[in-house]
Design a protein around this motif. Structure first.
Motif, short mmCIF file in Angstrom:
data_model
loop_
_atom_site.label_atom_id
_atom_site.label_comp_id
_atom_site.label_asym_id
_atom_site.label_seq_id
_atom_site.Cartn_x
_atom_site.Cartn_y
_atom_site.Cartn_z
N UNK A 90 0.83 -1.21 0.00
CA UNK A 90 0.00 0.00 0.00
C UNK A 90 0.86 1.26 0.00
N UNK A 91 1.92 1.25 0.79
CA UNK A 91 2.76 2.44 0.94
C UNK A 91 3.47 2.80 -0.37
N UNK A 92 3.74 1.82 -1.22
CA UNK A 92 4.45 2.09 -2.48
C UNK A 92 3.50 2.37 -3.64
N UNK A 93 2.20 2.29 -3.40
CA UNK A 93 1.22 2.58 -4.45
C UNK A 93 1.30 4.04 -4.85
N UNK A 137 6.34 10.84 5.36
CA UNK A 137 7.27 9.72 5.25
C UNK A 137 6.51 8.41 5.04
N UNK A 138 7.25 7.35 4.70
CA UNK A 138 6.63 6.03 4.55
C UNK A 138 6.01 5.56 5.86
N UNK A 139 6.68 5.87 6.98
CA UNK A 139 6.13 5.49 8.27
C UNK A 139 4.81 6.19 8.56
N UNK A 140 4.70 7.46 8.16
CA UNK A 140 3.45 8.20 8.36
C UNK A 140 2.36 7.69 7.42
N UNK A 141 2.75 7.32 6.20
CA UNK A 141 1.77 6.70 5.29
C UNK A 141 1.27 5.38 5.87
N UNK A 142 2.17 4.64 6.50
CA UNK A 142 1.78 3.37 7.10
C UNK A 142 0.76 3.59 8.21
N UNK A 143 0.93 4.63 8.98
CA UNK A 143 -0.04 4.94 10.04
C UNK A 143 -1.42 5.22 9.45
N UNK A 144 -1.42 5.94 8.33
CA UNK A 144 -2.70 6.24 7.67
C UNK A 144 -3.33 4.95 7.15
#
Length: 287
Positions: A90-93, A137-144
């Motif tokens: 999902x994060x790399x989409x 960041x990717x970590x913040x996208x992961x939280x979303x």
């Protein structure tokens, strides 16, 4: 492991899977039973079959042989909104790298339908509602991603390495939230990860996969004494998983009977590729 049909949530029976007819099996004769309210940890090296098993349970692909039931139905043939799958892709989409606000994303999956749960997740995951997805960041996208995936109460949650981008506090808070979900709502969670510290008492059972086969499977109380801490400060769970993966590596090493390619074997192809790239680079630069 035995479980009554009323308590059973996930069941695979002699499950096998290959990505193509001419490829070896990615999963071979996998039979498991996960009761409702359980928290199962999938353990195994890269390529052991963990992600494949999760995607089969999520109904994203169909098994070549064997049977899968999740809450009494075939996840591939019957739609079940109670099954949630969250993976790393999902994060790399590219879509979630566009300039869009977080509020709109959360609202798009029904954030207003579960306001208390939504607000709890936003606070727990430390999400700033002013974030824009192209500037985080990717970590913040992961939280979303986690917030969006968990807003609707689930029956079965399948997690594939989604905590890899999280800091220690966010990961701890998430796992405690998920523990509460299994205890208060009898939800069932299957979680594949390579990060074992800090979760010694989190799983209720373990499944150890190696080369697509089950090597160890059972309640954590039977496989790991989580009260023991090694001299290095590692949890007993981490020590056991390290030992298992070391044995897996030795097993894969035994496959050295195969004629594996050496650098000299592939160098000719490598040189061709380099020459093609060099020619393209010179042309693109007008050299």
């Amino acid at each position: 492991m035995s479980s009554s049909s009323n308590d059973l949530c996930v069941h695979t029976d002699h499950l096998s899977y290959s990505f193509a007819p001419n490829l070896p099996l990615s999963l071979h004769d996998v039979s498991v039973k996960f009761p409702k309210g359980s928290r199962t940890l999938l353990v195994g090296a890269n390529g052991a079959g963990k992600s494949t098993l999760l995607k089969l349970l999520a109904g994203k692909t169909i098994a070549n042989a064997g049977k899968i039931t999740v809450n009494g139905s075939d996840p591939f043939r019957e739609t079940n909104s109670g099954i949630i799958y969250l993976g790393t892709e999902w994060v790399t989409n590219p879509v979630v790298h566009r300039d869009m606000d977080v509020v709109r994303l959360i609202a798009s999956i029904g954030g207003d339908l579960y306001p208390e749960r939504r607000d709890k997740l936003i606070k727990m995951l430390d999400i700033d509602l002013r974030w824009r997805m192209h500037a985080v960041s990717d970590g913040e996208r992961r939280r979303v991603q986690l917030c969006m995936g968990l807003i609707r109460p689930f029956e079965v949650l399948l997690l594939d390495e989604v905590t890899v981008d999280l800091d220690v506090l966010a990961r701890y808070s998430l796992l405690e939230f998920l523990r509460e979900e299994t205890q208060s709502r009898n939800a069932t969670i299957v979680y594949a990860t390579h990060i074992f510290d800090g979760i010694g008492d989190w799983p209720t059972q373990l499944v150890h996969l190696s080369l697509g086969r089950i090597v160890h499977y059972g309640p954590i109380s039977e496989l790991v004494d989580s009260s023991i801490v090694s001299q290095k400060g590692n949890s007993r769970l981490l020590e056991v998983c390290l030992y298992w993966l070391q044995q897996d590596r030795k097993l894969r090493g035994d496959r050295g009977q195969e004629n594996r390619a050496t650098w000299d074997d592939v160098k000719e192809h490598l040189n061709v590729g380099i020459n093609v790239f060099t020619d393209y680079f010179k042309r693109s630069r007008g050299l």
